[in-house]
Scaffold this motif. Structure first.
Motif, PDB file in Angstrom:
ATOM      1  N   ILE A 153     -10.510  -3.946   3.180  1.00  0.00           N
ATOM      2  CA  ILE A 153     -10.262  -2.973   2.113  1.00  0.00           C
ATOM      3  C   ILE A 153     -10.480  -3.633   0.747  1.00  0.00           C
ATOM      4  O   ILE A 153     -11.127  -3.058  -0.140  1.00  0.00           O
ATOM      5  N   ALA A 154      -9.959  -4.835   0.579  1.00  0.00           N
ATOM      6  CA  ALA A 154     -10.150  -5.553  -0.686  1.00  0.00           C
ATOM      7  C   ALA A 154     -11.627  -5.811  -0.953  1.00  0.00           C
ATOM      8  O   ALA A 154     -12.089  -5.721  -2.093  1.00  0.00           O
ATOM      9  N   ARG A 155     -12.377  -6.130   0.091  1.00  0.00           N
ATOM     10  CA  ARG A 155     -13.821  -6.361  -0.061  1.00  0.00           C
ATOM     11  C   ARG A 155     -14.508  -5.107  -0.594  1.00  0.00           C
ATOM     12  O   ARG A 155     -15.350  -5.181  -1.503  1.00  0.00           O
ATOM     13  N   ALA A 156     -14.157  -3.945  -0.042  1.00  0.00           N
ATOM     14  CA  ALA A 156     -14.746  -2.696  -0.532  1.00  0.00           C
ATOM     15  C   ALA A 156     -14.362  -2.445  -1.989  1.00  0.00           C
ATOM     16  O   ALA A 156     -15.191  -1.999  -2.788  1.00  0.00           O
ATOM     17  N   MET A 157     -13.126  -2.753  -2.347  1.00  0.00           N
ATOM     18  CA  MET A 157     -12.653  -2.495  -3.703  1.00  0.00           C
ATOM     19  C   MET A 157     -13.260  -3.454  -4.720  1.00  0.00           C
ATOM     20  O   MET A 157     -13.286  -3.151  -5.913  1.00  0.00           O
ATOM     21  N   CYS A 158     -13.765  -4.598  -4.277  1.00  0.00           N
ATOM     22  CA  CYS A 158     -14.397  -5.538  -5.207  1.00  0.00           C
ATOM     23  C   CYS A 158     -15.630  -4.954  -5.872  1.00  0.00           C
ATOM     24  O   CYS A 158     -16.055  -5.418  -6.940  1.00  0.00           O
ATOM     25  N   MET A 159     -16.225  -3.950  -5.256  1.00  0.00           N
ATOM     26  CA  MET A 159     -17.394  -3.296  -5.846  1.00  0.00           C
ATOM     27  C   MET A 159     -17.002  -2.213  -6.849  1.00  0.00           C
ATOM     28  O   MET A 159     -17.852  -1.581  -7.464  1.00  0.00           O
TER      29      MET A 159
END
Length: 241
Positions: A153-159
């Motif tokens: 989830i954090a990886r997706a939010m980094c964008m």
């Protein structure tokens, strides 16, 4: 694009896998900031529908418009949408040979062109947001399933996406790990982001990323592999019963 226009528009969307008509005349508008659930059993077309929104699957007929961009074979249009639409999969899909923070830094550096320092700062912010900042230097194999999904989830939010799609994000987790992932999803939904969640099982009495939902049946549903298994839509707004 006017704020009143839907951020996601599906118009008469059809898709086949060979002779199997998996999506049949799907019509759906999703407003900016809306939080919706498309629920249904395995084989009802939920994952196929959600994957069509960022062109991981191609639809054969109909129109899909995401934040004013019509999805076609135009590679630049597809790339633009993928920069603005985050997706969290059932499987975590983390690189096992990279640390948690390195997994988060890849896309901001390669896709957005951020420097290493900028990407690392953004990754640290998002890990803190999902309450696992202390796990940054560990490898995915050292984390629990719930922690790995929070990393995803954090990886997706980094964008910094405008829309986030959750494709059965808790179905691969042990029951005791589901709540920690749902808690993170609820926090994200409360921040005003457009959220789409496709679970296999749905308990309307359990807190969810959509908040308090009124239920409607989708105007058109995907063709079923089982009888009486059409997806159901829940929204954060008021709906027709």
């Amino acid at each position: 694009m006017p704020a009143s226009d839907p951020i996601i528009h599906l118009g008469h969307v059809n898709k086949w896998f060979g002779s199997f008509h998996v999506l049949k005349d799907i019509d759906l508008d999703v407003a900016r900031g809306e939080r919706i659930v498309i629920a249904g059993p395995s084989g009802s077309g939920k994952s196929t529908l959600i994957r069509c929104i960022n062109r991981l699957e191609e639809h054969q007929e109909g129109t899909i418009v995401v934040d004013g961009v019509t999805l076609t074979d135009d590679v630049k249009a597809v790339e633009k949408i993928r920069r603005e639409v985050g997706m969290v999969f059932q499987q975590f899909n983390l690189f096992p040979h990279l640390t948690v923070v390195e997994n988060l830094m890849l896309a901001p550096q390669w896709v957005l062109g951020l420097s290493r320092a900028e990407a690392e700062e953004r990754a640290a912010q998002q890990l803190k947001r999902v309450h696992i900042g202390e796990q940054a230097l560990k490898y995915p194999g050292q984390l629990s399933g719930g922690q790995q999904q929070r990393v995803a989830i954090a990886r997706a939010m980094c964008m910094r996406p405008r829309i986030i799609l959750f494709d059965e994000p808790t179905s691969a987790l042990d029951p005791e790990m589901v709540k920690e992932v749902l808690d993170v999803m609820i926090e994200l939904a409360g921040g005003g982001m457009t959220c789409w969640w496709s679970p296999t099982k749905w308990n309307s009495r359990r807190p969810s990323p959509t908040g308090s939902c009124s239920w409607t049946r989708a105007r058109s549903s995907s063709r079923r592999r089982r009888e009486n298994s059409s997806p159901t839509r829940g929204t954060s707004g008021r709906g027709r019963s």
